[in-house]
Design an enzyme around this catalytic site. Structure first.
Site, PDB file in Angstrom:
ATOM      1  N   ASP A 107     -69.867 -40.323 -27.886  1.00  0.00           N
ATOM      2  CA  ASP A 107     -70.305 -38.659 -27.329  1.00  0.00           C
ATOM      3  C   ASP A 107     -69.541 -36.917 -27.450  1.00  0.00           C
ATOM      4  O   ASP A 107     -68.810 -37.591 -28.387  1.00  0.00           O
ATOM      5  CB  ASP A 107     -68.895 -38.975 -25.489  1.00  0.00           C
ATOM      6  CG  ASP A 107     -69.519 -38.024 -23.921  1.00  0.00           C
ATOM      7  OD1 ASP A 107     -71.048 -37.091 -24.469  1.00  0.00           O
ATOM      8  OD2 ASP A 107     -69.599 -38.720 -23.140  1.00  0.00           O
TER       9      ASP A 107
ATOM     10  N   ASP B  25     -75.298 -33.944 -17.136  1.00  0.00           N
ATOM     11  CA  ASP B  25     -74.436 -34.956 -16.683  1.00  0.00           C
ATOM     12  C   ASP B  25     -75.156 -34.559 -15.067  1.00  0.00           C
ATOM     13  O   ASP B  25     -74.252 -35.515 -14.049  1.00  0.00           O
ATOM     14  CB  ASP B  25     -72.896 -34.599 -16.388  1.00  0.00           C
ATOM     15  CG  ASP B  25     -72.057 -35.193 -17.635  1.00  0.00           C
ATOM     16  OD1 ASP B  25     -73.211 -36.435 -18.407  1.00  0.00           O
ATOM     17  OD2 ASP B  25     -71.164 -34.987 -18.121  1.00  0.00           O
TER      18      ASP B  25
HETATM   19  C1  GLA Z   1     -69.371 -37.130 -20.657  1.00  0.00           C
HETATM   20  C2  GLA Z   1     -70.715 -37.734 -20.685  1.00  0.00           C
HETATM   21  C3  GLA Z   1     -70.727 -38.133 -19.539  1.00  0.00           C
HETATM   22  C4  GLA Z   1     -69.448 -39.411 -19.382  1.00  0.00           C
HETATM   23  C5  GLA Z   1     -68.500 -38.515 -19.397  1.00  0.00           C
HETATM   24  C6  GLA Z   1     -66.636 -39.535 -19.766  1.00  0.00           C
HETATM   25  O1  GLA Z   1     -69.176 -36.081 -19.717  1.00  0.00           O
HETATM   26  O2  GLA Z   1     -71.482 -36.347 -20.931  1.00  0.00           O
HETATM   27  O3  GLA Z   1     -71.766 -39.996 -19.014  1.00  0.00           O
HETATM   28  O4  GLA Z   1     -69.389 -40.200 -20.060  1.00  0.00           O
HETATM   29  O5  GLA Z   1     -67.839 -37.589 -20.671  1.00  0.00           O
HETATM   30  O6  GLA Z   1     -65.936 -38.993 -20.237  1.00  0.00           O
END
Ligand code: GLA
Length: 689
Positions: free
Chosen positions: A451, A519
């Site tokens: 990420d 997300d």
């Molecule tokens: C980002 C990712 C999510 C999750 C969060 C965790 O927003 O896109 O899918 O992994 O971080 O903090």
């Protein structure tokens, strides 16, 4: 069939792809001018094309150059801007020769005075119509001062005159990625760009231009896709005569790098494609190209993932994850990924990033027992990581406050309570590789969700002689660390994520296996996000989870099979809070996961056709259609869905009902779907008899 040829008499080069041609010529002034990009031509045809027109007036400059630099009577957007040590900026090229090596052409240009050389590189592949272009710049001096590279695009692409052309591209933001826009191409200049250090949620680094008449099935479409995961800029120009062109490359305006004596600078690839088969044909051609020439493991079926994020948030511990893992395995997940929250003091987004050892209270025995349990349940084991970031409240930051991007006398702006590590620094990249390697080795980790949760700011590199390199070296080191990990752990697979779809591009896809597009897991919103995603990127790279209803982000309630069907159009995963699902839902989920596994090769490896409120896939003799119904506000029946890409003469049997349809009828009349009620959905499997 594909080839690169040169006619020395006329100074014309011709690139031939499977079904298209691209030609350029050295004009009387020694300038490299574009001639043709479109349907097929022979070298003889190309040789006979009229030379590019001279400027129309004393207020116009040279147009249609393959790589316009700043300098001389040029008034368009330069692909190349250099500041020489004497502070001047005009470049004047001499043609210095070319090399043809199989499908690769390199045209060499040399400045008439300064020790600057450029290689304009072109590559055609035997199996596709994509033309890859990039540029190498060299300071050939043996010593002396550096040149400043103010702008070094990968390529400039010129189209034929198109009186009523349109621009297609995607824009968005966090949780609203990939909105497709198809608008009249504005006259003058249009810039698509990211200044965020990632390719961004806000605009994706690609575009399509059509003559105003293309649709999914028909029409000429020219497209360009930049393979770069950092800041970027593509500027489209439309002249008074309605000739579109676009120049693009890495970086945004402002930062400049120094090119010292003996140094060279290679841009990323900015690939172009001409298709005469509409937007659908263009997308499928990009999908095939990405599978054949970009992805590390294109033909491998992606597993059904279970990811803990929406179920447990930061509240991750061994017992809770074991419970999730048992349920995930029972519904058919093949890979279990523990998302954020497993390490350091990470109880919220305020602390812990950078401290990549399992939290002792939550995992008193480390991660090994959980990994073992996940494997016992028959699943692979994956972990979420965010190697490029640090919370100020972390041991790492307390130890190495100088490791973050920062500028003297300037604030260190946190976003999501975090700072960006200066990943361009070799010691930081080495540190990241080393803990990742240890982690993967210790637990035999099969999968990393990598990420990256904020944009770059105060991107300084105090003490470094060429601090703006931070923008490009950050990206290159992300690629390098991923590649080293993959080389060291050949079974490791990587899902790229940047707060959802903040880093979806062909740069990252050369190093990762798939991308988390957003997300936002609301299936209705996902339809639009996935539609944008599919314009360039194939289904096998699109991670899609089924989550809870009502959706935690949007509050929308949707039926379980609708949520599944929408997620099944890519790489199916599950991200819901399974302990809160009742037995009926869990059983239904298991049935739907099993159904996905049956059609997975067709969806992940097949050709994709976007249809109205449906997506169709064709792979060998199998066809899969996933269709849905959105609230229409009217009680009208759903019209038959006209399929595409079938053999009109062949018969296709519905694997569920046994009904047999002729290909021609399915394409010309359509398939009757039983879709009653809002958010109804269906999955149809056909097999060619
Ligand atoms: C980002 C990712 C999510 C999750 C969060 C965790 O927003 O896109 O899918 O992994 O971080 O903090």
């Amino acid at each position: 069939m594909t080839s690169v040829s040169f006619d020395s008499h006329s100074g014309v080069w011709l690139l031939r792809t499977r079904t298209t041609a691209y030609a350029m010529r050295l004009d009387g002034d020694g300038l490299l001018r574009h001639l043709h990009w479109g349907g097929p031509l022979s070298l003889e045809d190309a040789r006979r094309l009229p030379p590019p027109a001279p400027p129309a007036s004393s207020f116009d400059g040279v147009t249609g150059e393959e790589y316009p630099c700043e300098g001389g009577a040029r008034f368009g957007v330069p692909s190349l801007q250099v500041r020489f040590p004497d502070r001047s900026r005009d470049v004047e090229w001499d043609y210095a020769g070319h090399d043809i090596d199989g499908g690769e052409l390199t045209i060499r240009l040399r400045d008439r005075h300064h020790p600057l050389e450029a290689d304009l590189c072109y590559r055609v592949r035997h199996d596709c119509d994509v033309i890859e272009r990039w540029t190498v710049l060299r300071n050939t001096a043996a010593g002396g001062p550096a040149f400043e590279l103010l702008r070094a695009d990968s390529a400039c692409w010129t189209l034929p005159a198109l009186p009523s052309c349109r621009l297609s591209h995607t824009t968005g933001g966090w949780t609203a990625e990939g909105r497709l826009h198809r608008v009249p191409l504005p006259h003058a200049e249009t810039t698509l760009t990211s200044r965020r250090g990632v390719s961004s949620h806000h605009v994706n680094p690609w575009l399509m231009i059509d003559a105003g008449d293309a649709d999914e099935r028909r029409g000429e479409v020219w497209s360009g896709v930049l393979a770069w995961s950092g800041s970027w800029r593509i500027t489209v120009q439309r002249t008074a005569g309605s000739v579109p062109s676009f120049t693009g490359g890495a970086g945004h305006e402002g930062p400049a790098v120094l090119l010292g004596p003996g140094e060279s600078w290679q841009t990323p690839v900015f690939a172009g494609l001409y298709s005469a088969e509409g937007f659908g044909g263009a997308s499928r051609a990009w999908h095939r190209y990405i599978a054949a020439h970009v992805l590390p493991h294109p033909d491998e079926l992606r597993p059904v993932v279970y990811n803990s994020w929406e179920a447990t948030g930061f509240d991750v511990d061994e017992e809770g994850q074991r419970r999730l893992a048992r349920l995930a395995a029972a519904v058919g997940a093949e890979l279990f990924v523990v998302d954020d929250g497993w390490y350091g003091e990470r109880r919220s987004d305020e602390a812990g990033l950078g401290d990549w050892t399992p939290n002792r209270e939550r995992f008193p025995r480390g991660l090994a027992p959980l990994a073992a349990e996940v494997r016992r349940l028959g699943m692979k084991f994956g972990l979420w990581v965010e190697p490029e970031m640090v919370n100020p409240d972390s041991d790492l930051y307390r130890r190495h406050p100088d490791w973050v991007l920062h500028l003297p006398h300037r604030a260190r702006t946190t976003l999501r309570n975090q700072l960006v590590l200066n990943f361009a620094r070799p010691d930081v990249a080495e540190w990241a590789y080393s803990w990742l390697d240890d982690l993967v080795t210790a637990h035999g980790i099969d999968y990393l969700k990598w990420d990256m949760n904020r944009a770059l700011a105060q991107a300084g590199w105090p003490g470094h002689a060429d601090p703006d390199r931070v923008w490009s070296e950050h990206v290159r080191n992300v690629y390098r660390v991923m590649d080293r990990l993959r080389a060291q752990h050949p079974a490791l697979r990587i899902e790229a994520c940047a707060g959802g779809g903040g880093r979806l591009d062909l740069g990252i896809l050369a190093h990762a296996d798939l991308v988390w597009p957003s997300d936002n897991t609301d299936a209705v919103d996902r339809i639009a996000i996935q539609h944008g995603f599919s314009q360039i990127h194939p289904a096998r790279t699109m991670s899609a989870w089924v989550t809870d209803s009502p959706n935690p982000l949007t509050g929308r309630s949707l039926p379980l099979d609708f949520r599944f069907h929408v997620a099944m159009t890519g790489v199916l995963g599950i991200g819901g809070n399974l302990p809160a699902w009742d037995d009926t839902e869990l059983k239904q989920a298991a049935t739907l996961v099993a159904a996905y596994k049956r059609v997975r090769p067709v969806i992940q490896l097949g050709e994709q056709y976007r249809l109205p409120d449906a997506v169709q896939y064709v792979h060998q003799d199998r066809v899969v259609v996933i269709a849905w119904r959105l609230p229409s506000g009217r009680g009208l029946p759903v019209p038959p869905l006209r399929l595409a890409g079938l053999d009109p003469e062949a018969a296709y049997r519905d694997e569920e009902t046994g009904e047999v349809h002729l290909g021609a009828a399915l394409m010309n009349h359509g398939l009757t779907l039983a879709l009653a009620g809002d958010h109804a959905s269906t999955l149809v499997r056909l097999v060619r008899e």
